[in-house]
Design an enzyme around this catalytic site. Structure first.
Site, short mmCIF file in Angstrom:
data_model
loop_
_atom_site.label_atom_id
_atom_site.label_comp_id
_atom_site.label_asym_id
_atom_site.label_seq_id
_atom_site.Cartn_x
_atom_site.Cartn_y
_atom_site.Cartn_z
N CYS A 1 0.83 -1.20 0.00
CA CYS A 1 0.00 0.00 0.00
C CYS A 1 0.87 1.25 0.00
O CYS A 1 2.10 1.19 0.04
CB CYS A 1 -0.93 0.02 1.21
SG CYS A 1 -0.08 0.31 2.77
N CYS B 1 3.38 1.65 2.78
CA CYS B 1 4.61 0.88 2.56
C CYS B 1 5.58 1.68 1.70
O CYS B 1 6.79 1.70 1.96
CB CYS B 1 4.29 -0.45 1.88
SG CYS B 1 3.31 -1.59 2.88
N ASP C 1 -8.09 10.69 -27.16
CA ASP C 1 -7.23 10.53 -28.33
C ASP C 1 -8.17 10.48 -29.54
O ASP C 1 -9.37 10.22 -29.39
CB ASP C 1 -6.43 9.23 -28.21
CG ASP C 1 -5.62 8.95 -29.46
OD1 ASP C 1 -4.94 9.87 -29.94
OD2 ASP C 1 -5.69 7.81 -29.96
N ASP D 1 -5.97 4.61 -27.16
CA ASP D 1 -5.78 3.22 -27.55
C ASP D 1 -4.38 2.88 -28.05
O ASP D 1 -4.07 1.71 -28.25
CB ASP D 1 -6.78 2.85 -28.64
CG ASP D 1 -6.45 3.51 -29.98
OD1 ASP D 1 -5.93 4.64 -29.96
OD2 ASP D 1 -6.70 2.89 -31.03
N ASP E 1 -0.38 6.63 -26.26
CA ASP E 1 -1.30 7.01 -25.19
C ASP E 1 -1.00 6.31 -23.87
O ASP E 1 -1.56 6.66 -22.84
CB ASP E 1 -2.75 6.67 -25.59
CG ASP E 1 -3.20 7.41 -26.83
OD1 ASP E 1 -2.94 8.62 -26.91
OD2 ASP E 1 -3.80 6.78 -27.71
#
Length: 737
Positions: free
Chosen positions: A49, A52, A455, A631, A635
């Site tokens: 987490c 940590c 995009d 996509d 990106d």
């Protein structure tokens, strides 16, 4: 030994294996010298987490001469940079002293490690679930016979429950016991310490009560607690493995071989990591560049849509720079490496992914915040109940029983279910509509977004050119005979319309110009206006020309069509108050046309992956929480760094891995996803409210000494059923933003 508050801030538990540093190799052999800095990559096991991350990074940064220390929670890699004489083993020992497993970074690490952890957790979960079901059957018998069942029968049923619970706790609870012991012996504590303590005390008290014939035994609640906690631990391990995929896939792309040319022109395949600036490189047709290079010789066409979003292939020229990820389409190219593979665009994207995964790792989920308040409350209440009754004159055994009753009746069943059951119901609803959600906390982040960046290519548009003209069938058939010999996207679009058929004889392709061949003995050409020799003024980069002998040349116009549901999706998001813009690496003309058609006022063209990330950071600095929709490889960095991100099902594997959700039902899936995310967040908050209200009622009952097994069972079951039924309402809520 730290206090309870220290244990909560110390982070979440370590993994299945105790984080020991035994027989570890000398880490100094893994130090790299880069730009005057010493750099070391370490694999850290057990960090789960944001706390940590902070704990490990702070400990390493406190060492002399350390300049940077960054831990990626998803991949478990810790990168450290320092100057001076600091020893690498000192860094390793600093991390190991915190209770985490650490070793030099394993470059050959694969998904099998994460899969083994998942399988181990799943087996432990199954055993705990099976034991819980069987013990509950025995407990129901005890509750039903309360006041009428004889002591010997009750003791026998409790004894059988204990025999089932004992091996279950040893086997399924080892996940928590090992983690707790690994930090306790170093003088620290984590969240598994109070969990292990609660399970152990509850079991021991239950055994004591069984032996002396008491009415109260909590074997069922003890095993049930392990069962619910293991559900969360398994889901967490699954999410972390999914997050590691993007880094692994990009590393695989960057580790391909490269053809390096020697001084005498001899060609040799080497790993991309061996390429140095100035090395001569041969890029064959169909090959993807994995290092940035500058062309010395050769004429070809290249497709750099993966890295720039440019939908039309480009003609190369001497001195032109090619970015890693660019595909050579037609003729061999020779050039020189501009930099090492570690300095290429692919490496830049990998670093963006790394930074994005780390940023998401530090996001505090609603459940984390609830647990941070819940655990101190429960354990403090149990301790005060025990001390209070002891001071009131009650015997130590009876006071301990009340304390444990308080601990058990507040078993976080409702709390443990509040977030997971909501996520499961929401994920199931989205999956049925064609959207795959990759992580539970993605729902929370999606619900918080107020600005959407799209995009263009493949997201708002089809991503492939389509013929927009009405062409006479005989002309189309003739042009297709030339197009079938080419891999150019416009040629592919012609072939798609014309269908299968013959290829012209003697077809030759001239890079940057077009094709020439014989059809029925007549010389025909397909390509640019320059190649055809036309003087037409209507010349664009989105067209091809066809000539047959002395006949008038015919122009073919192509366009990347906007998706059918894009306009309505944009309107829906606008009505909901979302800010929007188009951010693309494509040509200005193409981006402007799409943005104007969709009614999006803000747009930017020719944006590199770094430009997209910088734009995200600008918006985030203004307080926006950005949802990125893209996509392509270009990106991937922005998808990882955005507050939340989604990608279509046809996207690159790396982009899908870097995003929070993948949709296949068209762009109309986006408003539906956001709507469900917002509804899930509301339901989740309601569930935590129910869990809190339950504890406000249950704790006084337990502290007052009235928490009989029947009361505890009814209370716990009612709270769990309540949050589950509330979560199921998600299936009937109307979809609206």
């Amino acid at each position: 030994m730290t206090s309870l508050n220290d244990s909560l801030s110390a982070g979440c538990p370590t993994g299945l294996a105790p984080p020991e540093l035994t027989n570890a190799p000398d880490s100094s052999a893994f130090v790299r010298r880069v730009g005057g800095q010493n750099r070391l990559g370490l694999t850290v096991r057990g960090a789960k987490c944001g706390a940590c991350i902070n704990r490990i990074e702070s400990a390493v940064k406190a060492l002399p001469d350390v300049e940077t220390a960054r831990l990626n929670l998803s991949t478990g890699t810790l990168d450290v940079a320092w100057r001076g004489d600091l020893g690498a083993n000192t860094i390793v020992q600093a991390v190991s002293a915190l209770g985490y497993g650490v070793s030099p970074q394993d470059q050959n690490r694969n998904v099998s490690d994460e899969q083994r952890e998942e399988r181990s957790l799943l087996v432990a979960l199954g055993v705990a679930g099976f034991a819980t079901a069987n013990i509950m059957l025995l407990s129901v018998s005890v509750w039903a016979g309360h006041g009428e069942m004889g002591e010997s029968t009750r003791r026998m049923l409790h004894g059988i429950s204990g025999l089932i619970a004992f091996p279950t706790i040893l086997f399924s609870g080892r996940v928590f016991f090992r983690s707790a012991w690994s930090v306790l012996k170093r003088g620290h504590a984590n969240m598994d310490v109070p969990i292990s303590l609660a399970v152990t005390i509850a079991f021991c008290v239950s055994v004591s009560e069984t032996l002396r014939g008491g009415e109260h035994a909590y074997f069922d609640a003890t095993v049930m607690l392990l069962f619910f906690l293991l559900i969360g631990r398994f889901l967490d391990a699954r999410v972390r493995r999914k997050a590691y995929v993007s880094a692994r896939e990009l590393a695989a792309m960057a580790n391909r071989t490269v053809t390096r040319l020697g001084e005498g022109g001899e060609a040799r395949s080497v790993r991309a990591s061996e390429i140095q600036p100035g090395d001569r490189i041969l890029l064959s047709p169909g090959e993807c560049a994995v290092v940035d290079m500058k062309i010395d010789s050769g004429l070809s066409e290249v497709d750099d849509s993966l890295v720039t979003g440019e939908s039309v292939p480009r003609t190369t020229f001497v001195g032109m720079s090619l970015l890693a990820g660019t595909v050579n389409l037609s003729q061999p190219l020779q050039g020189r490496a501009i930099g090492a593979a570690s300095d290429s665009l692919l490496s830049d994207i990998a670093r963006m992914l790394d930074a994005g995964e780390q940023r998401r790792s530090t996001y505090r989920k609603i459940a984390d915040r609830a647990v941070s308040l819940y655990v101190p409350f429960v354990h403090t209440s149990a301790l005060l109940a025990f001390l209070g009754w002891l001071m009131a004159g009650l015997g130590a055994n009876e006071a301990l029983l009340i304390g444990v009753s308080t601990l058990i009746i507040t078993c976080p069943c409702a709390l443990a279910l509040a977030a997971p059951v909501t996520q499961v119901v929401a994920s199931g609803r989205l999956f049925r509509s064609g959207t795959f959600l990759k992580s539970g906390d993605a729902l929370e982040r999606l619900a918080q977004c107020d600005y959407v960046i799209f995009d263009k290519t493949g997201t708002l548009t089809l991503g492939t050119p389509r013929l927009v003209d009405e062409i006479a069938p005989d002309v189309l058939d003739d042009a297709a005979q030339l197009a079938r010999a080419s891999r150019h996207p416009f040629s592919r679009a012609l072939v798609e319309i014309a269908g299968p058929g013959p290829i012209a004889s003697g077809v030759r392709e001239f890079p940057g110009l077009g094709l020439e061949g014989l059809i029925d003995g007549v010389t025909c050409r397909l390509g640019s206006a320059e190649w055809i020799g036309t003087d037409q003024s209507d010349i664009t980069s989105s067209s091809l020309w066809f000539s047959k002998g002395d006949e008038q040349p015919i122009q073919f116009h192509f366009a990347d069509h906007i998706l059918d549901d894009a306009i309505e999706t944009i309107r829906t998001l606008k009505r909901a108050g979302y800010g929007m813009e188009v951010l693309s690496g494509d040509r200005e003309e193409a981006v402007r046309d799409v943005a104007e058609t969709l009614g999006i006022a803000n747009w930017r063209a020719k944006s590199s992956p770094r430009d997209k990330v910088q734009r995200l950071e600008e918006l985030q600095a203004k307080g926006h929480r950005v949802l990125m929709v893209g996509d392509g490889l270009n990106d991937a960095g922005a998808l990882a760094l955005a507050h939340a991100s989604v990608t279509p099902g046809g996207a690159m594997d790396i982009s899908r891995s870097a995003s929070d959700a993948v949709y296949s039902g068209g762009l109309a899936s986006l408003p539906r996803l956001i709507s469900v995310a917002k509804q899930a967040r509301v339901v989740m908050l309601q569930n935590f409210g129910f869990a809190a209200a339950y504890n406000l009622v249950a704790v006084p009952i337990a502290i007052s000494g009235h928490a009989t097994p029947l009361v505890a069972a009814i209370a716990m079951s009612a709270s769990s059923i309540l949050v589950s039924l509330n979560a199921l309402r998600l299936n009937t809520m109307p979809e609206r933003l």
